[in-house]
Design an enzyme around this catalytic site. Structure first.
Site, PDB file in Angstrom:
ATOM      1  N   GLU A   1      -6.943  -7.259  -1.817  1.00 47.51           N
ATOM      2  CA  GLU A   1      -7.684  -7.105  -0.565  1.00 47.51           C
ATOM      3  C   GLU A   1      -9.139  -6.783  -0.912  1.00 47.51           C
ATOM      4  O   GLU A   1      -9.452  -5.647  -1.292  1.00 47.51           O
ATOM      5  CB  GLU A   1      -7.100  -6.013   0.325  1.00 47.51           C
ATOM      6  CG  GLU A   1      -5.734  -6.340   0.899  1.00 47.51           C
ATOM      7  CD  GLU A   1      -5.255  -5.298   1.904  1.00 47.51           C
ATOM      8  OE1 GLU A   1      -6.034  -4.366   2.217  1.00 47.51           O
ATOM      9  OE2 GLU A   1      -4.100  -5.397   2.369  1.00 47.51           O
TER      10      GLU A   1
ATOM     11  N   GLU B   1       0.832  -1.208   0.000  1.00 45.83           N
ATOM     12  CA  GLU B   1       0.000   0.000   0.000  1.00 45.83           C
ATOM     13  C   GLU B   1       0.870   1.263   0.000  1.00 45.83           C
ATOM     14  O   GLU B   1       0.591   2.239   0.699  1.00 45.83           O
ATOM     15  CB  GLU B   1      -0.944  -0.005   1.212  1.00 45.83           C
ATOM     16  CG  GLU B   1      -1.944  -1.143   1.159  1.00 45.83           C
ATOM     17  CD  GLU B   1      -2.873  -1.169   2.363  1.00 45.83           C
ATOM     18  OE1 GLU B   1      -2.421  -0.845   3.467  1.00 45.83           O
ATOM     19  OE2 GLU B   1      -4.046  -1.517   2.185  1.00 45.83           O
TER      20      GLU B   1
END
Length: 620
Positions: free
Chosen positions: A266, A182
């Site tokens: 995710e 991320e």
């Protein structure tokens, strides 16, 4: 005799050669816009589970739950600070045996995706970084910084020793490894650093992974609008949380040469939870609907989380926003996931299993039975003492100013700060640098609470000549997400002031890391209300099983069961009011429960357990 030996050697070589010839070459690759497993196109249906959040004895059960739901892969983060227990001391054994977790997944029939960071987020203490990195003044985390990258290389090389033998091309189940994590969101928040400098750092992390000997395909994981900062050349970009197929494909195409494969690394069937905030739930209907969208459009995906488990000990991290300053994560990592904290099949699990059964050519395995659950009642505390009695037996660290956790060389737990006043003081006590929660006492009598969660940093106070002030400070978990991760010192990190004047000189500090529950002398005396207190009880069990400690009568603190720190409770705010105790950590016969209660505003003489958890009740 020599002829016989030669004949036997020839037969042995022939057998070995034949055995290897019979074994098909195992491979996983990304080409022509698809995943390819052993030469065939492959879709990844994965669930995320973190082995440190689940007792080792339960790994197989949880993995079999995934297999029975219809998944073909398990994804796990690796937490750097979980394995490097102190500088240079690495532990990959017992509960921390990553190889065993990977092998167990393979035995169950699951492939494995590894997400090693070095930064992981994951609602985990400091996003997985060891706290002591902050002690190096030349080191800046998550940046193109020589001191930091040297530490990252040490970690990645240790990790590679665990992963390389279990890569698919070596006969193991590991098919992909993530580079950084991320990073695009971090880049978007750190506008003080040029984008190109950010990208130099993230590409160096990729290079360190390759240099370590890891050869399976690499990928990145970011929100689809953040690929510019987070994508890495020659690593597959995957989109977190993206539910729009057109956006997913368009974004991946832009950063992957105009082709797939397309993966959501995710997808959230639940969400994380903070103390003093509502427990977040995601409906079964929404999760089933989105799963079908992915399946119908050939999108690979990973449920984050399929099974959350528990933030045992001091492993939970914290988020940050301007309204709360800090948002500490609760001990339970149930996540409203399809498989509950205790490993139970939920309504969400059963609905998803029905979806996967319809696309599966063979009948799915039976759902593993849940572990036995027990309960016990009215276990009386036989030992109690005030924390101050314990402190008064210890030798303090002295300083002209309050020192941080890092200065005192402890990562977690508590510090009691104490100072005696020669002259009286009256006015506003102010600790703007409180990290994170404190109770304030004068001569061991409670005067008030300071609380970073509620931005409460001051307190009206009156001190007489000869009085001692005590400030018991708790680290509630280092920030694990966003730009504030670089500001993660704990304790009292700025001067203590009264009426705007710094109080310096003659500070005493008592580090209380609670690596284990402290030994103390039981004293039969009345303990002042609101005095921090240590409880202990012994009790016998005829049988063991999972259970949930009922903490509703308590205020705030931590609990040890048979020497294990099972986590933090904060029953004065919720939403979590019970603590999960795995049955494998209980024993037939004698068991010991130890509680450190910080608030102690009501009389508690006993503790009980329940057969179901309470995770969603805010306390006003």
């Amino acid at each position: 005799m020599k002829s016989l030996i030669k004949l036997l050697c020839f037969i042995f070589i022939l057998c070995v050669t034949s055995t290897f010839a019979q074994q098909p070459n195992k491979s996983f690759e990304i080409r022509d816009g698809h995943f390819w497993l052993n030469g065939n196109q492959f879709s990844i249906y994965s669930g995320e589970m973190h082995y440190p959040r689940v007792p080792m004895q339960y790994w197989r059960h949880r993995l079999e739950m995934m297999k029975a739901m219809g998944l073909n892969t398990v994804t796990t983060y690796v937490f750097w600070n979980y394995h490097e227990e102190s500088p240079g001391k690495w532990n990959f054994s017992g509960e921390k045996d990553l190889k065993k977790f990977i092998r167990t997944a393979q035995e169950v029939g699951l492939y494995v995706i590894i997400r090693p960071g070095p930064y992981v987020c994951a609602e985990w203490e400091f996003g997985g970084y060891p706290w002591w990195l902050q002690k190096d003044k030349d080191l800046e985390i998550r940046s193109d910084n020589k001191a930091f990258l040297e530490q990252c290389e040490r970690y990645i090389n240790q990790l590679a020793k665990q992963i390389i033998p279990l890569q698919i091309n070596h006969g193991g189940p590991v098919i992909m490894v993530q580079a950084e994590n991320e990073f695009g969101s971090y880049v978007s928040q750190r506008k003080d650093i040029a984008l190109e400098k950010h990208r130099i750092y993230s590409h160096k992390i990729k290079d360190l992974i390759i240099k370590s000997g890891i050869t399976v395909p690499l990928f990145t994981s970011d929100g689809s609008s953040l690929f510019r900062g987070g994508s890495i050349e020659r690593a597959l970009p995957t989109a977190n949380g993206e539910d729009n197929i057109e956006v997913l494909k368009k974004t991946v195409n832009e950063y992957n040469g105009g082709k797939g494969p397309y993966m959501v690394a995710e997808y959230y069937p639940g969400w994380l939870d903070h103390w003093a905030e509502p427990f977040v739930k995601v409906s079964t209907e929404d999760v089933v609907k989105q799963t079908k969208v992915y399946l119908e459009n050939g999108v690979s995906f990973n449920y984050y989380m399929i099974h959350g488990g528990t933030n045992f000990g001091f492993t939970s991290g914290a988020n940050y926003d301007k309204n709360h300053d800090i948002q500490p994560d609760i001990t339970s990592y149930d996540y409203d996931a399809p498989i509950s904290e205790a490993g139970w099949a939920t309504e969400k699990y059963n609905a998803l299993r029905d979806v996967f059964q319809k696309i599966n050519g063979e009948k799915l395995p039976d759902i593993p039975k849940p572990n036995k659950v027990i309960r016990f009642s009215n276990v009386r505390f036989s030992k109690t003492t005030s924390l101050f009695d314990l402190i008064n037996e210890k030798k303090p660290v002295n300083s002209q100013k309050p020192l941080t956790f890092e200065d005192l060389n402890i990562g977690n737990g508590y510090i009691l700060y104490r100072r005696k006043f020669d002259k009286g003081q009256k006015g506003k006590l102010e600790i703007k640098g409180l990290r994170d929660y404190a109770n304030v006492y004068i001569n061991e009598h409670w005067k008030g609470e300071l609380n970073r969660v509620n931005n409460k940093y001051d307190l009206d106070i009156e001190i007489k000549a000869g009085d001692r002030i005590e400030i018991l400070v708790e680290n509630m978990g280092r920030i694990n997400y966003g730009s504030e991760i670089v500001h993660n010192l704990k304790g009292i990190i700025t001067p203590v002031k009264i009426n705007g004047i710094e109080i310096s000189g003659n500070w005493e500090m008592f580090p209380l890391p609670f690596n284990q529950f402290p030994k103390y002398h039981h004293k039969q005396k009345d303990i002042t209300q609101r005095s921090p207190i240590l409880y202990e009880s012994e009790f016998n069990l005829d049988e063991t099983g999972d259970t949930f400690l009922d903490m509703r009568k308590f205020g705030k603190g931590i609990v040890f069961v048979n020497g294990r720190n099972i986590g933090r409770y904060w029953s004065k705010v919720g939403p979590q009011l019970t603590l999960y105790v795995p049955g494998v950590w209980l024993k037939k016969g004698k068991n010991v429960i130890q509680v450190f209660e910080q608030i102690n505003d009501s009389t508690v003489t006993e503790i009980s357990s329940m057969d179901t958890p309470i995770l969603d009740q805010l306390v006003k």
